[in-house]
Design an enzyme around this catalytic site. Sequence first.
Site, short mmCIF file in Angstrom:
data_model
loop_
_atom_site.label_atom_id
_atom_site.label_comp_id
_atom_site.label_asym_id
_atom_site.label_seq_id
_atom_site.Cartn_x
_atom_site.Cartn_y
_atom_site.Cartn_z
N HIS A 50 0.82 -1.21 0.00
CA HIS A 50 0.00 0.00 0.00
C HIS A 50 0.86 1.27 0.00
O HIS A 50 0.35 2.37 -0.28
CB HIS A 50 -0.93 0.00 1.21
CG HIS A 50 -2.28 0.60 0.94
ND1 HIS A 50 -2.45 1.77 0.24
CD2 HIS A 50 -3.52 0.19 1.29
CE1 HIS A 50 -3.74 2.06 0.16
NE2 HIS A 50 -4.42 1.12 0.79
N ASP A 61 -2.35 2.29 -4.25
CA ASP A 61 -3.58 2.41 -3.47
C ASP A 61 -4.56 1.30 -3.84
O ASP A 61 -4.40 0.61 -4.85
CB ASP A 61 -4.22 3.77 -3.68
CG ASP A 61 -3.43 4.89 -3.00
OD1 ASP A 61 -2.73 4.60 -2.01
OD2 ASP A 61 -3.51 6.05 -3.46
#
Length: 222
Positions: free
Chosen positions: A200, A204
């Site tokens: 992450h 995203d």
Amino acid sequence: MSDNVIALKGMRGMIADNMRRSLDEAAQLTHHASCDVTRLLAYKKLLNDEGIKVSVEDLLCDCVVSTLQAHPAMNGRVKGKDIVLSSAIHLSVAIALPGNLLVAPTIFDAETLSLQQKGEARKALIAKARKGKLSIAEMTKGTFTVSNLGLSRVEHFTPIINIPQIAILGIGQTVKRPEINDQGDIEARSMLGLSLTFDHRAVDGGPAAAFLTSLCECIEQV
């Protein structure tokens, strides 16, 4: 009766250290999806009938490479504070070895290879891995990893990123399920479980979901 104590050393120890380091360093999140592989399985049979021997994994890897070309943000490595996106797709393929060992050697420049060439390269890596002949580059220079548990009864799982790579795809079991077709009728379809773990810090959730969606579409349109 005494317990059996197995020391985490040698290659098993290295694997354990890398797994722990991966979870410590990367912000890991997993998306799960199911895709229809009925057409893909029919295509595999057609190719085999024509004398072109490829596996389901070969066909899936081919789709992964095509999808990575359309989603380059998934293909690369995280180095310190930098995200290094690779212009070439170096596809690592997880291989289980005797003794509860696991390696993930790399098919270099996979985007330049045909379906058959990718399959031949994967088989060559399996043979080298079993002989302990993999090079350091083959073990460490990948940009995306595929881990296949399709022969088990696991449909979805949470693969651990092969750091410093950005993402890893887990392939699960294929099961027959009733699905509603375009005509509104129910029919049995072969459904494959896919699990995408990504860092992450580099990607995203939205772009990762878009990649997984595109991969499913690629597989379903083979």
